[in-house]
Design an enzyme around this catalytic site. Sequence first.
Site, PDB file in Angstrom:
ATOM      1  CG  HIS A 112      -6.643 -29.292  10.100  1.00 49.17           C
ATOM      2  ND1 HIS A 112      -5.496 -29.006  10.791  1.00 49.17           N
ATOM      3  CD2 HIS A 112      -7.657 -29.070  10.962  1.00 49.17           C
ATOM      4  CE1 HIS A 112      -5.799 -28.654  12.015  1.00 49.17           C
ATOM      5  NE2 HIS A 112      -7.105 -28.666  12.146  1.00 49.17           N
ATOM      6  CB  ALA A 159     -30.260 -19.460  14.701  1.00 46.49           C
ATOM      7  CB  THR A 164     -19.462 -24.032   3.081  1.00 47.72           C
ATOM      8  OG1 THR A 164     -20.579 -24.038   2.178  1.00 47.72           O
ATOM      9  CG2 THR A 164     -19.804 -24.853   4.325  1.00 47.72           C
ATOM     10  CE  LYS A 165     -19.908 -24.163  -2.490  1.00 48.15           C
ATOM     11  NZ  LYS A 165     -20.735 -24.885  -3.396  1.00 48.15           N
TER      12      LYS A 165
END
Length: 185
Positions: A112, A159, A164-165
């Site tokens: 978003h 797990a 994020t990268k």
Amino acid sequence: MLKGLLHRQEKLAIFWRRWKLQLLGVELHSSCWIDKQVKVALGVARDSPGKICLLPNVKLEQGVILEAWGGSITIKDNVFIGPYTVIYGHGGVTIGQDSLIAMHCRILSSNHTIPAQSEQIRSQPDILLPTTIGKDVWLGAGVTVLGGVTIGDGCVVGAGSVVTKDLPTYSIAIGVPAKVIKTRI
């Protein structure tokens, strides 16, 4: 005899589930295995219909959700998607062959916009962020892959990790956010 009858009944149920997905516009190979309660939606965004493509020997376990939201989801040959995994294809998701996606994983391909205080978050458009998971990748239970990430071939993600990268090929990563702890050799 009862065992044979149950086997034929299950084969018929899988055929029926594949047929229903094809009616919805999903491209899938006849060798795909579709469990019960699998939900798919192509959606339309920016006047473009979504696309979902399942190549040979894809296995979708119970409760898997594939929603293209006008984008695309491509799952290549011999991929296993575990129970209750959710894949949102707004910006495009590709999963490479021979990958293993464990239960309760989340794979996203958008984010978003964060507007000024004077504007509502909900009224902002999505930012489309293509997500690519290489071949022979293993995502452990409950892994989240955020939009715009590329996970290289042969990676293992522990797990509960949040990716994020980008992850280089053959890396092993764990944690929130996921960090590479070693390389497969």
